[in-house]
Design a protein around this motif. Structure first.
Motif, short mmCIF file in Angstrom:
data_model
loop_
_atom_site.label_atom_id
_atom_site.label_comp_id
_atom_site.label_asym_id
_atom_site.label_seq_id
_atom_site.Cartn_x
_atom_site.Cartn_y
_atom_site.Cartn_z
N ILE A 1 5.58 3.86 1.91
CA ILE A 1 4.74 4.78 1.15
C ILE A 1 5.64 5.88 0.62
N ALA A 2 5.51 6.16 -0.65
CA ALA A 2 6.32 7.21 -1.25
C ALA A 2 5.94 8.56 -0.67
N GLY A 3 6.93 9.41 -0.55
CA GLY A 3 6.70 10.75 -0.02
C GLY A 3 7.91 11.60 -0.26
N GLY A 4 7.97 12.71 0.42
CA GLY A 4 9.08 13.63 0.29
C GLY A 4 8.69 14.97 0.87
N GLN A 5 9.58 15.93 0.76
CA GLN A 5 9.35 17.23 1.38
C GLN A 5 8.04 17.87 0.93
N THR A 6 7.66 17.70 -0.31
CA THR A 6 6.43 18.34 -0.79
C THR A 6 5.37 17.32 -1.17
N MET A 7 5.57 16.04 -0.81
CA MET A 7 4.64 14.98 -1.20
C MET A 7 4.22 14.17 0.02
N ASN A 8 3.65 14.83 1.02
CA ASN A 8 3.27 14.12 2.24
C ASN A 8 2.06 13.22 2.00
N PRO A 9 2.14 11.97 2.44
CA PRO A 9 0.99 11.08 2.26
C PRO A 9 -0.16 11.51 3.18
N SER A 10 -1.36 11.23 2.76
CA SER A 10 -2.54 11.58 3.55
C SER A 10 -2.81 10.49 4.59
N THR A 11 -3.72 10.81 5.50
CA THR A 11 -4.17 9.82 6.49
C THR A 11 -4.74 8.62 5.77
N GLU A 12 -5.51 8.87 4.71
CA GLU A 12 -6.12 7.79 3.93
C GLU A 12 -5.05 6.90 3.30
N ASP A 13 -3.98 7.50 2.77
CA ASP A 13 -2.89 6.71 2.18
C ASP A 13 -2.26 5.78 3.21
N LEU A 14 -1.97 6.34 4.38
CA LEU A 14 -1.35 5.53 5.43
C LEU A 14 -2.30 4.45 5.94
N LEU A 15 -3.57 4.82 6.15
CA LEU A 15 -4.56 3.87 6.64
C LEU A 15 -4.72 2.70 5.67
N LYS A 16 -4.78 3.01 4.39
CA LYS A 16 -4.91 1.96 3.37
C LYS A 16 -3.72 1.01 3.42
N ALA A 17 -2.53 1.56 3.54
CA ALA A 17 -1.32 0.72 3.59
C ALA A 17 -1.33 -0.16 4.84
N VAL A 18 -1.71 0.41 5.97
CA VAL A 18 -1.75 -0.34 7.23
C VAL A 18 -2.78 -1.47 7.15
N GLU A 19 -3.93 -1.20 6.56
CA GLU A 19 -4.98 -2.21 6.47
C GLU A 19 -4.56 -3.38 5.59
N GLU A 20 -3.61 -3.17 4.68
CA GLU A 20 -3.14 -4.24 3.80
C GLU A 20 -2.08 -5.11 4.46
N ILE A 21 -1.59 -4.70 5.61
CA ILE A 21 -0.53 -5.44 6.29
C ILE A 21 -1.13 -6.47 7.24
N ASP A 22 -0.66 -7.71 7.11
CA ASP A 22 -1.09 -8.79 7.99
C ASP A 22 0.03 -9.04 9.00
N ALA A 23 -0.02 -8.29 10.11
CA ALA A 23 1.00 -8.42 11.14
C ALA A 23 0.38 -8.11 12.49
N GLU A 24 0.97 -8.69 13.53
CA GLU A 24 0.47 -8.45 14.88
C GLU A 24 0.77 -7.01 15.32
N ASN A 25 1.95 -6.52 14.97
CA ASN A 25 2.38 -5.17 15.32
C ASN A 25 2.88 -4.47 14.07
N ILE A 26 2.52 -3.21 13.93
CA ILE A 26 2.93 -2.44 12.76
C ILE A 26 3.63 -1.17 13.24
N PHE A 27 4.87 -1.01 12.82
CA PHE A 27 5.64 0.18 13.16
C PHE A 27 5.56 1.15 11.99
N ILE A 28 5.26 2.40 12.29
CA ILE A 28 5.27 3.45 11.27
C ILE A 28 6.42 4.39 11.59
N LEU A 29 7.29 4.59 10.62
CA LEU A 29 8.40 5.52 10.73
C LEU A 29 8.11 6.65 9.74
N PRO A 30 7.59 7.78 10.18
CA PRO A 30 7.20 8.85 9.26
C PRO A 30 8.37 9.47 8.48
#
Length: 179
Positions: A1-30
């Protein structure tokens, strides 16, 4: 997910990305301390097995990714990734976006600032001096062997090479790489 010092993704952005992933385990590296809490909220809102590795910088994220081995179980993998990020210290050199006062520093918009582990440790108008001052603070805190420098499109390769050459002269025992 695109981001940066002044462009933090929202909970909704992250949740949407996670829901699109078909995997048993999902690692998030903020890769940013401002996003860790958001990532943990997604973990609580989703039924998938989400593991948040609390990376606070891109170098920590890269270090964690280098430990990724899909043949390991999730717990061991998580522990190895956490261990990897704990061995990384980060210095960022950037421009101030506004006038401010931080600790003993009076900072003007456009000043070059050196940030070591989240704290401003150097301010000036010469990138080489600010970088050297920030690196000196890092070296006071430990005995490091490797320095990896990542530079972006706001600095020319020639200037980045000059900074690296100065670092090599100042710290000849430090293994220095640049990307």
């Amino acid at each position: 997910i695109a981001g940066g010092q002044t462009m933090n993704p929202s909970t909704e952005d992250l949740l949407k990305a996670v829901e699109e992933i078909d995997a048993e385990n999902i690692f998030i590296l903020p890769n940013n301390s401002n996003i860790i809490m958001t990532a943990n909220q997604v973990k609580d809102l989703c039924d998938k097995n989400i593991i948040v590795i609390p990376t606070k910088s891109i170098p920590q994220g890269i270090s964690a990714m280098l430990e990724f081995d899909p043949s390991r179980d999730v717990e061991e993998l998580s522990n190895r990734m956490l261990e990897a990020i704990n061995s990384v210290k980060t210095i960022m050199i950037t421009y101030s976006v506004r006038d401010s006062v931080f600790n003993s520093f009076t900072i003007k918009k456009g000043d070059i600032i050196g940030i070591y582990e989240g704290d401003i440790v150097s301010v000036g108008n010469d990138i080489e001096n600010v970088t050297k001052d920030a690196l000196d603070k890092l070296m006071e805190d430990g005995d490091y062997e490797i320095l990896t420098m990542y530079y972006g499109n706001e600095i020319e390769e020639e200037k980045a090479n000059s900074i690296i050459n100065n670092i090599r002269e100042t710290y000849p025992d430090l293994d220095v790489e640049m990307y």
